[in-house]
Design a protein around this motif. Sequence first.
Motif, PDB file in Angstrom:
ATOM      1  N   VAL A 179       1.103  -1.604  -0.075  1.00 64.63           N
ATOM      2  CA  VAL A 179       0.020  -0.321   0.019  1.00 64.63           C
ATOM      3  C   VAL A 179       1.186   1.276   0.180  1.00 64.63           C
ATOM      4  O   VAL A 179       0.107   2.194  -0.269  1.00 64.63           O
ATOM      5  N   GLN A 180       2.011   1.534   0.290  1.00 65.97           N
ATOM      6  CA  GLN A 180       3.029   2.207   0.504  1.00 65.97           C
ATOM      7  C   GLN A 180       3.535   3.195  -1.417  1.00 65.97           C
ATOM      8  O   GLN A 180       4.367   3.152  -1.374  1.00 65.97           O
ATOM      9  N   LEU A 181       3.453   1.294  -2.063  1.00 64.73           N
ATOM     10  CA  LEU A 181       4.356   1.793  -3.154  1.00 64.73           C
ATOM     11  C   LEU A 181       3.857   3.211  -4.049  1.00 64.73           C
ATOM     12  O   LEU A 181       4.845   4.059  -4.685  1.00 64.73           O
ATOM     13  N   ALA A 182       2.546   3.440  -3.948  1.00 65.71           N
ATOM     14  CA  ALA A 182       2.269   4.317  -5.017  1.00 65.71           C
ATOM     15  C   ALA A 182       2.907   5.738  -4.683  1.00 65.71           C
ATOM     16  O   ALA A 182       3.159   6.318  -5.756  1.00 65.71           O
ATOM     17  N   ALA A 183       2.691   6.155  -2.880  1.00 62.88           N
ATOM     18  CA  ALA A 183       3.411   7.214  -2.780  1.00 62.88           C
ATOM     19  C   ALA A 183       5.024   7.195  -3.248  1.00 62.88           C
ATOM     20  O   ALA A 183       5.492   7.828  -3.578  1.00 62.88           O
ATOM     21  N   SER A 184       5.676   5.653  -3.036  1.00 65.50           N
ATOM     22  CA  SER A 184       7.096   5.985  -3.246  1.00 65.50           C
ATOM     23  C   SER A 184       6.973   5.978  -5.431  1.00 65.50           C
ATOM     24  O   SER A 184       8.291   6.544  -5.316  1.00 65.50           O
ATOM     25  N   LEU A 185       6.049   5.877  -5.780  1.00 61.44           N
ATOM     26  CA  LEU A 185       6.637   6.314  -7.262  1.00 61.44           C
ATOM     27  C   LEU A 185       6.440   7.368  -7.591  1.00 61.44           C
ATOM     28  O   LEU A 185       7.038   7.712  -9.048  1.00 61.44           O
ATOM     29  N   LYS A 186       5.975   8.774  -6.841  1.00 56.30           N
ATOM     30  CA  LYS A 186       5.131   9.380  -6.692  1.00 56.30           C
ATOM     31  C   LYS A 186       7.194  10.396  -7.031  1.00 56.30           C
ATOM     32  O   LYS A 186       6.741  11.148  -7.004  1.00 56.30           O
ATOM     33  N   ALA A 187       7.815   9.853  -6.230  1.00 54.70           N
ATOM     34  CA  ALA A 187       8.926  10.315  -6.022  1.00 54.70           C
ATOM     35  C   ALA A 187      10.341  10.046  -6.186  1.00 54.70           C
ATOM     36  O   ALA A 187      11.496  10.968  -7.247  1.00 54.70           O
ATOM     37  N   GLY A 188       9.809   8.676  -7.779  1.00 52.09           N
ATOM     38  CA  GLY A 188      10.624   8.210  -8.719  1.00 52.09           C
ATOM     39  C   GLY A 188      11.410   6.649  -8.025  1.00 52.09           C
ATOM     40  O   GLY A 188      10.022   6.382  -7.605  1.00 52.09           O
ATOM     41  N   LEU A 189      11.516   6.492 -10.007  1.00 50.57           N
ATOM     42  CA  LEU A 189      11.540   4.841 -10.106  1.00 50.57           C
ATOM     43  C   LEU A 189      12.843   4.462  -9.565  1.00 50.57           C
ATOM     44  O   LEU A 189      13.930   5.595  -8.653  1.00 50.57           O
ATOM     45  N   ASP A 190      13.018   3.073  -8.904  1.00 50.65           N
ATOM     46  CA  ASP A 190      14.111   3.234  -8.255  1.00 50.65           C
ATOM     47  C   ASP A 190      15.063   1.924  -9.133  1.00 50.65           C
ATOM     48  O   ASP A 190      13.843   1.506  -9.981  1.00 50.65           O
ATOM     49  N   PRO A 191      15.936   1.822  -9.011  1.00 55.46           N
ATOM     50  CA  PRO A 191      16.644   0.277 -10.196  1.00 55.46           C
ATOM     51  C   PRO A 191      16.246  -0.925  -9.585  1.00 55.46           C
ATOM     52  O   PRO A 191      16.086  -1.557 -11.288  1.00 55.46           O
ATOM     53  N   VAL A 192      16.007  -1.107  -8.691  1.00 52.34           N
ATOM     54  CA  VAL A 192      16.051  -3.002  -8.538  1.00 52.34           C
ATOM     55  C   VAL A 192      14.625  -2.735  -7.699  1.00 52.34           C
ATOM     56  O   VAL A 192      14.799  -2.694  -6.679  1.00 52.34           O
ATOM     57  N   TYR A 193      13.596  -3.842  -8.082  1.00 45.54           N
ATOM     58  CA  TYR A 193      12.730  -3.859  -7.164  1.00 45.54           C
ATOM     59  C   TYR A 193      12.398  -5.388  -6.780  1.00 45.54           C
ATOM     60  O   TYR A 193      12.620  -6.028  -7.730  1.00 45.54           O
ATOM     61  N   LEU A 194      12.455  -6.225  -5.791  1.00 46.29           N
ATOM     62  CA  LEU A 194      11.860  -7.326  -5.499  1.00 46.29           C
ATOM     63  C   LEU A 194       9.806  -7.200  -5.202  1.00 46.29           C
ATOM     64  O   LEU A 194       9.783  -6.753  -4.413  1.00 46.29           O
TER      65      LEU A 194
END
Length: 326
Positions: A4-19
Motif C-alpha cells: 500500500v506504500q508503493l504508490a506514494a514511493s513511485l510519485k517520488a521516483g523509480l528505483d533501479p531494482v525492485y523485489l
Amino acid sequence: MKFVQLAASLKAGLDPVYLLEGDEAYFRDHAERSIREACALMQPALNDVRVEGEALKGDRLGEFISDLYALPFLDGRRLVRAYEFYPTEREWEKLAAYVASPSPTTVLVIVNAGKKQGAADLKRKGGVTYVDCSRESEEALSTWLFALMRRAHLAADADAVMLMVRYCDRDAARMRMETEKLRLLLGENGRVTREVVESEVAKDTEYKIYELTQAASRKNGTAFMEILHDLNEKGFDEYAALSALSSHYRTLYEISNMAGSDAEVAKALGVKPYSVQKNREAASRLGKKRVEEIYGRLYELSAGARSGAYTKSGALLAAIAKIFFE
C-alpha cells in the motif's frame, strides 16, 4: 515497504531494482502494473523484457546481467521483469555487482511468490527495493478496501468494510471484484452498509463453489480440480460437489429456456439480475443443446448417488467426465 506504500514511493521516483514478493497474487500484479505505468514506456514492444527465473542459470545469468546495461530504444527507460527468480548466494554475487552500479535507464523488477529453500534472501540485500506483497491483516486490508471503494465512488461503513474482508477471506482480488459488483449495483455515490454486504457479497466457501461451477462452464479443468481440492480440504464432499454442479446446470438449463429481461428472469427464479446476466453468457457459450445434455446427465447421476445406484465418488467422476471430456 508494504504494497500500500508503493504508490506514494513511485510519485517520488523509480528505483533501479525492485523485489515484489508475497503470496497475494493481486498485490504482486498490481505492484508490477504500477511500476510499469510509472516507467511510461513509449515503445513497450522494444523496451519491456520478460524472463523466467528458471532460464537464468549458468552462463545465461551472466548474459542477463550484461543485457541489463543495454540502452532503451527510442524510449527513456527499459523495463526488465524476472518471474520466480531465486538465485543462490553464489549467483547473487554476480548480480550484486550490477545492483551496486545499476544502469540509470533500466528498471529491474523481480516478481516472486515466495522464498525457496537454498535461495538468497533478496529482500535483505542492499540496493533492492522490497515491496511486501504478502496477505495483509484484516485491519490493513480494511484500510485498503475503504480507499478502493472511495476510488470507485462508493461510501462505506466501517463495519461493512470489515465484514467484507472476512467474507472474502482476505483475498484482495475478490474484494476488488466484489467492489466492482457493488458499484454496478448501487451506482455512483452509493453507500455500502453491513446489510448490503450480507445480502450481496458471497462468503468464502460460497464463492469457491461459484468459482467451481464457473470453471466447469468454461471447461477449465485445471482450475476446476484445484478449486475442488481446496473445497475438499474444507470438508466439501462428493455429494456436495455433485449437488452444486447439478444446481448450476439446472439454472443454466432454465435460463436458456426463458425469455424476458434479466430483471424479469431474476424475479421468476428468485436470484439477482447480475447472476442471470452471467449465467446467460455461460449458457450461450455452451449452447442450449449442450446445456440440456449435461443437466440431464448430472440429474441422473445425482439421483443415482442418492439411491445407491452409484457411489458418491463414482457419480462425481462421471459428472466430471461428462462436463470436460464428452
